[in-house]
Scaffold this motif. Structure first.
Motif, PDB file in Angstrom:
ATOM      1  N   ALA A 258      -0.281 -24.850 -15.829  1.00  0.00           N
ATOM      2  CA  ALA A 258      -0.737 -25.960 -16.381  1.00  0.00           C
ATOM      3  C   ALA A 258       0.313 -26.838 -17.254  1.00  0.00           C
ATOM      4  CB  ALA A 258      -2.071 -25.810 -16.941  1.00  0.00           C
ATOM      5  N   PHE A 259       0.198 -28.070 -16.880  1.00  0.00           N
ATOM      6  CA  PHE A 259       1.550 -28.744 -17.855  1.00  0.00           C
ATOM      7  C   PHE A 259       0.539 -29.896 -18.427  1.00  0.00           C
ATOM      8  CE2 PHE A 259       3.714 -32.565 -16.041  1.00  0.00           C
ATOM      9  CZ  PHE A 259       2.672 -32.938 -15.309  1.00  0.00           C
ATOM     10  N   ASP A 260      -0.668 -30.233 -17.689  1.00  0.00           N
ATOM     11  CA  ASP A 260      -1.286 -31.729 -18.295  1.00  0.00           C
ATOM     12  C   ASP A 260      -1.601 -31.617 -19.525  1.00  0.00           C
ATOM     13  OD1 ASP A 260      -1.660 -30.093 -15.645  1.00  0.00           O
ATOM     14  OD2 ASP A 260      -2.916 -31.796 -15.128  1.00  0.00           O
ATOM     15  N   ILE A 261      -2.090 -30.464 -20.189  1.00  0.00           N
ATOM     16  CA  ILE A 261      -2.625 -30.691 -21.677  1.00  0.00           C
ATOM     17  C   ILE A 261      -1.602 -30.906 -22.388  1.00  0.00           C
ATOM     18  CG2 ILE A 261      -3.551 -29.274 -23.529  1.00  0.00           C
ATOM     19  CD1 ILE A 261      -5.381 -27.821 -21.365  1.00  0.00           C
ATOM     20  N   VAL A 262      -0.532 -30.121 -22.484  1.00  0.00           N
ATOM     21  CA  VAL A 262       0.815 -30.284 -23.347  1.00  0.00           C
ATOM     22  C   VAL A 262       0.995 -31.881 -23.184  1.00  0.00           C
ATOM     23  CG1 VAL A 262       3.277 -29.637 -23.645  1.00  0.00           C
ATOM     24  CG2 VAL A 262       1.426 -27.844 -23.353  1.00  0.00           C
ATOM     25  N   ARG A 263       1.284 -32.366 -21.844  1.00  0.00           N
ATOM     26  CA  ARG A 263       1.994 -33.503 -21.706  1.00  0.00           C
ATOM     27  C   ARG A 263       1.043 -34.759 -22.272  1.00  0.00           C
ATOM     28  NH1 ARG A 263       2.305 -37.723 -18.276  1.00  0.00           N
ATOM     29  NH2 ARG A 263       3.995 -38.696 -17.932  1.00  0.00           N
ATOM     30  N   THR A 264      -0.094 -34.614 -22.173  1.00  0.00           N
ATOM     31  CA  THR A 264      -1.341 -35.675 -22.605  1.00  0.00           C
ATOM     32  C   THR A 264      -1.382 -35.670 -24.131  1.00  0.00           C
ATOM     33  OG1 THR A 264      -2.397 -35.235 -20.533  1.00  0.00           O
ATOM     34  CG2 THR A 264      -3.433 -36.602 -22.206  1.00  0.00           C
ATOM     35  N   ALA A 265      -1.461 -34.290 -24.540  1.00  0.00           N
ATOM     36  CA  ALA A 265      -1.856 -34.258 -25.951  1.00  0.00           C
ATOM     37  C   ALA A 265      -0.659 -34.336 -27.152  1.00  0.00           C
ATOM     38  CB  ALA A 265      -2.658 -32.745 -26.378  1.00  0.00           C
ATOM     39  N   THR A 266       0.292 -33.734 -26.504  1.00  0.00           N
ATOM     40  CA  THR A 266       1.642 -33.943 -27.808  1.00  0.00           C
ATOM     41  C   THR A 266       2.772 -34.143 -26.956  1.00  0.00           C
ATOM     42  OG1 THR A 266       2.188 -31.551 -27.352  1.00  0.00           O
ATOM     43  CG2 THR A 266       0.519 -31.912 -29.137  1.00  0.00           C
ATOM     44  N   GLY A 267       3.133 -34.297 -25.584  1.00  0.00           N
ATOM     45  CA  GLY A 267       4.265 -34.817 -24.870  1.00  0.00           C
ATOM     46  C   GLY A 267       5.042 -33.517 -25.019  1.00  0.00           C
ATOM     47  N   GLY A 268       4.736 -32.424 -25.520  1.00  0.00           N
ATOM     48  CA  GLY A 268       5.706 -31.303 -25.795  1.00  0.00           C
ATOM     49  C   GLY A 268       6.382 -31.343 -27.178  1.00  0.00           C
ATOM     50  N   ASN A 269       6.149 -32.348 -27.902  1.00  0.00           N
ATOM     51  CA  ASN A 269       6.717 -32.422 -29.084  1.00  0.00           C
ATOM     52  C   ASN A 269       6.066 -31.362 -30.152  1.00  0.00           C
ATOM     53  OD1 ASN A 269       8.362 -34.857 -28.423  1.00  0.00           O
ATOM     54  ND2 ASN A 269       6.451 -35.903 -28.679  1.00  0.00           N
ATOM     55  N   PHE A 270       6.721 -31.414 -31.317  1.00  0.00           N
ATOM     56  CA  PHE A 270       6.356 -30.504 -32.358  1.00  0.00           C
ATOM     57  C   PHE A 270       6.200 -29.083 -31.822  1.00  0.00           C
ATOM     58  CE2 PHE A 270       3.559 -34.433 -32.330  1.00  0.00           C
ATOM     59  CZ  PHE A 270       4.188 -35.124 -33.064  1.00  0.00           C
ATOM     60  N   ASP A 271       7.144 -28.784 -31.086  1.00  0.00           N
ATOM     61  CA  ASP A 271       7.531 -27.296 -30.414  1.00  0.00           C
ATOM     62  C   ASP A 271       6.099 -26.756 -29.801  1.00  0.00           C
ATOM     63  OD1 ASP A 271       9.793 -26.755 -31.254  1.00  0.00           O
ATOM     64  OD2 ASP A 271       9.389 -26.662 -33.433  1.00  0.00           O
ATOM     65  N   THR A 272       5.659 -27.812 -29.053  1.00  0.00           N
ATOM     66  CA  THR A 272       4.332 -27.287 -28.026  1.00  0.00           C
ATOM     67  C   THR A 272       4.617 -27.008 -26.567  1.00  0.00           C
ATOM     68  OG1 THR A 272       3.776 -29.449 -27.989  1.00  0.00           O
ATOM     69  CG2 THR A 272       2.758 -28.295 -29.638  1.00  0.00           C
ATOM     70  N   SER A 273       6.013 -27.235 -26.025  1.00  0.00           N
ATOM     71  CA  SER A 273       6.185 -27.113 -24.665  1.00  0.00           C
ATOM     72  C   SER A 273       6.223 -25.834 -24.168  1.00  0.00           C
ATOM     73  CB  SER A 273       7.838 -27.636 -24.661  1.00  0.00           C
ATOM     74  OG  SER A 273       7.875 -27.678 -23.027  1.00  0.00           O
ATOM     75  N   VAL A 274       5.499 -25.722 -22.931  1.00  0.00           N
ATOM     76  CA  VAL A 274       5.401 -24.599 -22.153  1.00  0.00           C
ATOM     77  C   VAL A 274       6.210 -24.809 -20.682  1.00  0.00           C
ATOM     78  CG1 VAL A 274       2.853 -23.777 -23.067  1.00  0.00           C
ATOM     79  CG2 VAL A 274       3.351 -25.399 -21.008  1.00  0.00           C
ATOM     80  N   LEU A 275       6.065 -23.667 -20.082  1.00  0.00           N
ATOM     81  CA  LEU A 275       7.234 -23.478 -19.083  1.00  0.00           C
ATOM     82  C   LEU A 275       6.777 -24.563 -18.297  1.00  0.00           C
ATOM     83  CD1 LEU A 275       7.482 -19.599 -17.677  1.00  0.00           C
ATOM     84  CD2 LEU A 275       9.152 -21.260 -18.351  1.00  0.00           C
ATOM     85  N   ALA A 276       5.726 -24.750 -17.580  1.00  0.00           N
ATOM     86  CA  ALA A 276       5.431 -25.692 -16.653  1.00  0.00           C
ATOM     87  C   ALA A 276       5.679 -27.018 -16.924  1.00  0.00           C
ATOM     88  CB  ALA A 276       4.084 -25.620 -16.185  1.00  0.00           C
ATOM     89  N   TYR A 277       5.709 -27.273 -18.516  1.00  0.00           N
ATOM     90  CA  TYR A 277       5.858 -28.615 -18.863  1.00  0.00           C
ATOM     91  C   TYR A 277       7.501 -28.805 -19.091  1.00  0.00           C
ATOM     92  CZ  TYR A 277       6.182 -32.977 -21.666  1.00  0.00           C
ATOM     93  OH  TYR A 277       6.367 -34.275 -22.050  1.00  0.00           O
TER      94      TYR A 277
END
Lengths: 319, 313
Positions: A258-277
């Protein structure tokens, strides 16, 4: 394109594929002999097998090769890309976050789903109660992220709050909190979104297998004086063990991809990125083809043993 | 053994306390259990309810006060008008794109998979089972692994074939999304339909063959009608998956406004206009309403699909 033209294209596309199927059926309808049967088999499976070979098999092999090349795809660099994934400080944070997601989402959503399934089993309005928890499954992860971003909405303490979570904090006398900004806890608040979506899936499957526990086993345990929590621990959970494993593994796989949540909620900023993102960013934003491919292969490698295990459990369930 | 097993003693104590027949039921209907169930139900409902209520409040209200203060109104449908018809958001166009993407992406894999599943289940062929296992095994390939090479195939196909990507391509660029969704769905679709099909008694097929029916007649007259529930189960699953997808549309739509679905537009709005909750809330519900209706109406089939293993690998 206008809306009308789009629908014309839609109709053409469906007509083409249905036409192919109709043609196959028409051409092979007269075949009866044994060799005719072989031609029929080939014609029936060919469209699907061809698409799978071109669209899944070839790209998978190609990506694995790419992951051993440099980012401009000119020369082979051995394991360099994988070395980056496991040593670069940014990438290590990605791995840490992914580990957090995979550890928390499956366990907590399964736990909540199981508890809820047991609690509402044979209760009044069971169907309605289940639908409430089940509904997030019909919502896109983008929609779910927007719903929760609104829950987390932040305003300074002296203002009226519009986010439910901060309103609760404020009424309890705490300062308002920027849920999505403050590392590392923001990861947990993103994980909450995924748990919210996945618990319904866990509940549905587990509820079905709880109902499938043979009545005589429950009755026998009851006569032996086994009660509420004991019943849950010694009868319910062991009886639905295969389903529990299927639910846990399935949610693990979904979570890894799943990459949608990270992309929509924070855009991977603030150290929230995960593998799929991170795969998406490296492949399509930063144009690091080699690193992106290595991340994709890593997802593959992590998913592989879980899927194999899952399939074997599913077969047992079906048998 | 002098140390008492704590488990046993607890068990005995419990057994002594409660009568045999009513205890399980009792535990389930205890006030604490009911409270826990209610808490979970509320936590799972409230976030959505808050957004729904906000979508009917005016911009000013949404931005300055909590939705819990506006439960009694005033309500307005202005936000929905703004997201659907307003030129800056224009969700109506994306709504149409989502529909145009979804319908073929559901119908194509079903039509191809039904055909293949029948062959795998009922037509004899050397190496058939091996091929079936191979198809099924490819389910494990995460779509991320396939994306870039597949995209390259669309943009620069071999053998001088026409490229499928871009606005000038046949189908206006939709084929890349249609085909990708279909490809990713095929292994699961074939596997599920094959499972349902092989449960149909062999005598039925045999007697039809004795009566002189060929595979095509058996397929279209006997199998297809019997397969309707299985096709529905897979269909609704694939429908929800495609309708809610972000990744495939983002990658294979190439960011072109002409082919982007609602999810892509919403994700973008959430990034660029993250504080405009009056628009985001209404927009989110525009995208939610169709899958929710389909889901509630066909829940039975969806659950059946889930139980049969419709989980995207």
């Amino acid at each position: 394109m206008s809306a009308g033209e789009k629908f014309v294209q839609l109709v053409i596309c469906v007509a083409v594929f249905f036409g192919v199927v109709a043609l196959i059926l028409l051409v092979t309808s007269r075949l009866r002999s044994r060799s005719g049967e072989r031609i029929q088999f080939a014609a029936f499976v060919l469209p699907a097998v061809l698409l799978i070979a071109v669209g899944l098999l070839y790209p998978a092999i190609s990506t694995i090769i790419t992951s051993f090349k440099d980012n401009t795809q000119t020369e082979f660099v051995g394991l360099d890309n994988y070395h980056t994934v496991f040593t670069d400080s940014q990438q290590l944070k990605v791995l840490r976050n992914t580990a957090l997601w995979v550890a928390l989402v499956p366990t907590l959503s399964t736990f909540i789903g199981l508890v809820y399934a047991v609690l509402v089993d044979r209760a009044r309005m069971e169907k309605f109660a289940k639908a409430l928890v089940f509904l997030p499954m019909a919502i896109s992860l983008v929609g779910a992220s927007i719903i929760w971003k609104f829950v987390y909405a932040y305003k300074d303490n002296e203002n009226d709050q519009i986010g439910l979570a901060n309103q609760v904090l404020k009424s309890l006398g705490f300062d308002t909190y920027n849920f999505l900004l403050n590392e590392p806890w923001n990861n947990l608040f993103l994980i909450v979104i995924m748990i919210w979506v996945q618990a319904g899936f866990a509940m549905t499957l587990l509820s079905a297998s709880i109902k499938a526990i043979p009545e005589d086993i429950v009755e026998a345990a009851r006569l032996d004086g086994v009660s509420g929590l004991k019943m849950f621990r010694y009868i319910t959970v062991p009886s639905i063990r295969p389903s529990l494993i299927v639910v846990l593994t399935t949610i693990s796989i979904t979570t890894l991809k799943a990459f949608d949540i990270v992309r929509t909620a924070t855009g991977g900023n603030f150290d929230t990125s995960v593998l799929a993102y991170e795969f998406y960013v490296q492949s399509f934003r930063s144009n690091n083809a080699g690193l992106g491919a290595a991340l994709a292969v890593l997802i593959f490698v992590l998913v592989l043993p879980i899927v194999v295990y899952n399939v074997r459990q599913l077969r047992k369930l079906g048998a | 053994m002098t140390i008492a097993d704590p488990d046993v003693s607890v068990e005995q104590a419990l057994a002594a306390q409660t009568s045999a027949a009513s205890n399980a039921k009792k535990a389930l209907s205890s006030p604490w259990a009911s409270l826990a169930a209610v808490v979970i139900a509320v936590l799972w409902t409230l976030p959505t309810a808050g957004l729904l209520i906000s979508s009917f409040r005016s911009e000013d209200d949404v931005k300055t006060s909590g939705w819990w203060t506006g439960l009694t109104g005033p309500f307005t449908t202005e936000n929905y008008r703004a997201v659907l018809k307003g030129t800056d958001v224009d969700l109506a166009t994306y709504f149409i794109n989502t529909i145009v993407i979804t319908i073929p992406s559901v119908l194509i894999p079903i039509s191809l998979a039904v055909l293949a599943a029948y062959a795998f289940a009922w037509i004899k062929f050397p190496g058939r089972d091996l091929l079936f296992v191979a198809v099924f095994a490819l389910q494990i390939v995460p779509i991320q692994v396939t994306m870039i090479p597949l995209l390259k195939l669309y943009v620069q196909p071999p053998f001088n074939l026409a490229p499928l990507a871009g606005g000038d391509a046949p189908g206006g660029g939709f084929y890349t999304i249609w085909l990708s969704h279909s490809i990713f769905a095929l292994p699961l679709a074939i596997y599920l339909l094959h499972n349902f099909m092989s449960q149909i008694p062999g005598e039925l097929i045999e007697s039809a063959r004795v009566d002189g029916a060929g595979h095509v007649q058996i397929f279209s007259r006997i199998m297809l009608p019997l397969m309707a529930p299985a096709i529905a189960a897979f269909g609704i699953f694939q429908f929800l998956w495609v309708w809610n997808d972000l990744l495939v549309a983002l990658v294979f739509g190439g960011g072109s406004l002409d082919v982007s679905p609602l999810t892509v537009r919403l994700a973008e709005l959430s990034g660029t206009r993250g504080q405009d909750w009056h628009l985001l809330s209404a927009g989110a519900f525009v995208s939610l309403v169709v899958p929710l209706i389909v889901f509630l109406a066909l829940q039975r089939y969806f659950v059946r699909g889930l139980l049969a293993g419709s989980v995207k690998g």
